[in-house]
Design a protein around this motif. Structure first.
Motif, mmCIF file in Angstrom:
data_model
loop_
_atom_site.group_PDB
_atom_site.id
_atom_site.type_symbol
_atom_site.label_atom_id
_atom_site.label_comp_id
_atom_site.label_asym_id
_atom_site.label_seq_id
_atom_site.Cartn_x
_atom_site.Cartn_y
_atom_site.Cartn_z
ATOM 1 N N GLU A 176 0.941 -1.204 -0.057
ATOM 2 C CA GLU A 176 -0.095 -0.069 -0.041
ATOM 3 C C GLU A 176 0.794 1.442 -0.102
ATOM 4 O O GLU A 176 0.428 2.306 -0.519
ATOM 5 N N THR A 177 2.206 1.311 0.464
ATOM 6 C CA THR A 177 2.870 2.411 0.584
ATOM 7 C C THR A 177 3.378 2.782 -0.837
ATOM 8 O O THR A 177 3.422 4.068 -1.093
ATOM 9 N N ARG A 179 1.381 1.888 -3.550
ATOM 10 C CA ARG A 179 -0.109 2.189 -4.159
ATOM 11 C C ARG A 179 -0.243 3.616 -3.910
ATOM 12 O O ARG A 179 -1.005 4.084 -4.681
#
Length: 196
Positions: A176-177, A179
């Motif tokens: 997620e970092t 994304r």
């Protein structure tokens, strides 16, 4: 004699999945604009000087733009790296002109186009928006197993990967970092992309 019962065809009983999207990534450069598509990467190398006459510079920009648009072809989504507003020196006017020539061509062909700033591209690739070219290339090799001869080609690959991820068809699952790099981009209308 009765005919045997028909066996259901699995292709008929299974709902089709989403159509694979055709996405292109475009890294704009005066010396090596690169385009990544499903077929691989294309690099358009050119040479020139800041002091070249106007008609020479014009011809160079036209050659690069035509080559880039030909390499993009007919796609559902094009992701072009946005201008680096903090960069000075070199041929900033010519780079900006080239960016607009390519972007104008994409829009004239009604190709949904996204703009991904350089920091977002670096963040998507590495998780760090300040990552340099070598860090991006190392991260791409680690994440995708892809090795590129130039950072232009590597960057175009990242732009394509980000576009596929945004469209719900990621090449791989990234943290997620990473994304988070998708958040600072200008994306087109999603329906325009899937309706092509």
């Amino acid at each position: 004699m009765t005919a045997p019962a028909a066996t259901p065809n699995p292709a008929q009983t299974t709902a089709p999945g989403p159509r694979p999207l055709r996405v292109a990534g475009i890294d704009v450069s005066l010396t090596g604009t690169a385009v990544a598509t499903l077929g691989g990467t294309t690099r358009i190398p050119t040479t020139g000087r800041r002091l070249d006459l106007l008609h020479t510079r014009h011809a160079r920009l036209q050659t690069i733009a035509r080559g880039a648009l030909e390499a993009v072809g007919d796609v559902d989504l094009a992701v072009i790296e946005g201008p680096s507003f903090g960069s000075f020196g070199g041929s900033a006017w010519d780079r900006g002109g080239l960016w607009w020539l390519i972007t104008d061509g994409l829009l004239d062909h009604e190709i949904p186009t996204a703009v991904m700033p350089p920091r977002c591209r670096a963040k998507y690739a590495t998780g760090n928006g300040n990552a340099g070219k070598t860090g991006v290339m190392a991260a791409v090799q680690h994440t995708y197993g892809a090795v590129f001869a130039t950072d232009d080609e590597c960057d175009s690959f990242v732009l394509r990967a980000a576009g596929l991820d945004w469209a719900g068809q990621p090449l791989v699952t990234v943290p997620e970092t990473h994304r988070g790099g998708l958040l600072g981009c200008e994306w087109p209308d999603r329906e325009a992309v899937t309706a092509r």
